[in-house]
Structure formats: C-alpha cells, structure tokens
Write a protein that holds these residues in place. Structure first.
Motif, short mmCIF file in Angstrom:
data_model
loop_
_atom_site.label_atom_id
_atom_site.label_comp_id
_atom_site.label_asym_id
_atom_site.label_seq_id
_atom_site.Cartn_x
_atom_site.Cartn_y
_atom_site.Cartn_z
N LYS A 62 0.86 -1.18 0.00
CA LYS A 62 0.00 0.00 0.00
C LYS A 62 0.90 1.24 0.00
CE LYS A 62 -3.79 1.96 2.66
NZ LYS A 62 -4.61 1.76 3.86
N PRO A 63 0.83 2.08 -1.02
CA PRO A 63 1.74 3.23 -1.13
C PRO A 63 1.74 4.14 0.09
CG PRO A 63 0.60 2.90 -3.19
CD PRO A 63 -0.04 1.96 -2.20
N SER A 64 0.57 4.37 0.69
CA SER A 64 0.53 5.27 1.85
C SER A 64 1.32 4.71 3.03
CB SER A 64 -0.92 5.55 2.26
OG SER A 64 -1.57 4.35 2.63
N ALA A 65 1.48 3.39 3.10
CA ALA A 65 2.28 2.79 4.17
C ALA A 65 3.75 3.16 4.02
CB ALA A 65 2.13 1.27 4.17
N LEU A 66 4.16 3.52 2.80
CA LEU A 66 5.54 3.91 2.53
C LEU A 66 5.73 5.42 2.52
CD1 LEU A 66 6.22 1.38 -0.35
CD2 LEU A 66 6.91 1.18 2.04
N GLY A 67 4.66 6.15 2.83
CA GLY A 67 4.76 7.60 2.87
C GLY A 67 4.37 8.29 1.57
N TRP A 68 3.86 7.54 0.62
CA TRP A 68 3.44 8.13 -0.66
C TRP A 68 1.94 8.37 -0.62
CZ3 TRP A 68 6.34 4.12 -4.06
CH2 TRP A 68 7.65 4.56 -4.27
N SER A 69 1.52 9.62 -0.61
CA SER A 69 0.09 9.92 -0.63
C SER A 69 -0.30 10.63 -1.92
CB SER A 69 -0.29 10.79 0.58
OG SER A 69 0.41 12.01 0.54
N THR A 70 0.67 10.98 -2.74
CA THR A 70 0.40 11.67 -4.00
C THR A 70 0.93 10.84 -5.15
OG1 THR A 70 0.53 13.82 -2.90
CG2 THR A 70 0.83 13.82 -5.28
N GLU A 71 0.13 10.77 -6.20
CA GLU A 71 0.48 9.95 -7.35
C GLU A 71 0.07 10.69 -8.61
OE1 GLU A 71 -0.66 5.47 -8.94
OE2 GLU A 71 -1.70 6.30 -7.21
N ALA A 72 0.91 10.59 -9.64
CA ALA A 72 0.59 11.25 -10.91
C ALA A 72 1.22 10.51 -12.07
CB ALA A 72 1.11 12.69 -10.89
N TYR A 73 0.68 10.77 -13.24
CA TYR A 73 1.28 10.32 -14.49
C TYR A 73 1.74 11.58 -15.20
CZ TYR A 73 -0.41 5.64 -13.69
OH TYR A 73 -0.61 4.39 -13.16
N VAL A 74 2.95 11.53 -15.72
CA VAL A 74 3.54 12.70 -16.36
C VAL A 74 3.91 12.35 -17.80
CG1 VAL A 74 5.43 14.39 -16.30
CG2 VAL A 74 4.48 13.50 -14.15
N GLU A 75 3.32 13.09 -18.75
CA GLU A 75 3.72 12.96 -20.14
C GLU A 75 4.95 13.83 -20.34
OE1 GLU A 75 0.46 14.26 -22.57
OE2 GLU A 75 -0.63 12.38 -22.30
N VAL A 76 5.96 13.29 -21.00
CA VAL A 76 7.20 14.02 -21.24
C VAL A 76 7.35 14.24 -22.75
CG1 VAL A 76 9.72 13.94 -21.04
CG2 VAL A 76 8.29 13.02 -19.20
#
Length: 174
Positions: A62-76
């Motif tokens: 679970k990402p929040s268990a690792l401290g990640w609460s924000t997620e995005a996809y970035v087109e480059v």
C-alpha cells in the motif's frame, strides 16, 4: 531480450495464474490445484524462471504505508528525438518515478510518479524539467484507483524517504 516466444502448456498457464494471484502460494497448493506433485510444479517454475517467462516475485505494498500519498502520471515531450537510452538514464536518477515507458502519440514518454505530497511532487517535476532535452511535461494527478487490486495501485519499491539500505534490500531480486 529474447523476442522468440517461449513455449509452455496449459499446466504452465495454470501455474502462472496461481502465482500471479498469490506468489506465496506453495508448490504443494499449486500442485493440488493443477494435478501435479509439488516437485513437478517446482521444476516447471524453475524452467519458467530460466526461460524468462517468470521475471521475479514481488510484494504489492500500500503506497501510503511507505509515505506516498500523492500519485501522478507525467507525459514528457522532448526536443528532437531523445533516445530511449537517454530517457532511461534520467528516470533512474529519480527514485519517485516508479515506472517509465516510451509511448506513441504526442508525448515521447510517460512516467508514473509517487511522492509524499503535492509539494514533493512539484519538486520532482522541477527536477525532471531541468533536463536540457525536455521541452514540456503534462501531469495528471491520480484521485483514486478504480481497480484497487491492480499492480498500479501498489508500490514495488520504498518511498524516497526510506534509508538507502532498506531501498537496496527491497530491490534485491528473489
């Protein structure tokens, strides 16, 4: 990478299905489900690993268990034709980028980014944008996962704030 398809039969497919559902399923449990001994299942799994069909085993976290609460996809979008090798070098320098691929369409690459919060995401985006061959980025923030059990809803390596030793241990192949 071998582009020739590896041959495997229906029993292999059933074993793969069981392992994809739960990689911790024992060879005995899989054997019972598919009608083989645990030794025969192990031999098949070993062969599937040796031929590159199975590339590893991992835990979905679970990402929040690792401290990640924000997620995005970035087109480059790149200036000119940035070679995939150069893009790969750049993304490896950003531990917040959990997946990256070249794509068809207008963008040259698509990045999956996880961050502690929006401020951290903005800092990551600024680091990506300073690369001399990157012309622009377009970001899409993830609000929720409609398929919470999908691999994209989990994380395969620790948050950037984890100690380096822990990160190395989690990336070590099985």
């Amino acid at each position: 990478m071998n582009s020739r398809p590896t041959s495997f039969d229906e029993l292999d497919r059933k074993i793969l299905t069981a392992l994809m559902a739960n990689a911790r399923t024992s060879f005995a449990e899989i054997g019972t489900a598919v009608g083989l001994s645990s030794t025969a299942v192990k031999r098949r799994v070993d062969r599937l690993r040796e031929t590159g069909v199975i590339t590893g085993f991992t835990a979905t976290v679970k990402p929040s268990a690792l401290g990640w609460s924000t997620e995005a996809y970035v087109e480059v979008y790149c200036e000119g034709a940035a070679p995939p090798r150069r893009l790969a070098e750049v993304v490896r320098n950003h531990p917040e980028i959990t997946a990256a691929m070249t794509v068809t369409g207008g963008a040259d690459a698509l990045l999956h980014v996880r961050a502690r919060d929006v401020d951290h995401f903005e800092e990551v985006l600024e680091r990506i944008r300073v690369e001399p061959f990157i012309r622009k980025t377009i970001s899409v923030m993830v609000l929720s996962h409609l398929l919470p059990e999908s691999p994209e809803a989990g994380a395969s390596h620790p948050a950037p704030t984890e100690p380096a030793q822990d990160a190395a241990d989690m990336r070590r192949p099985a």
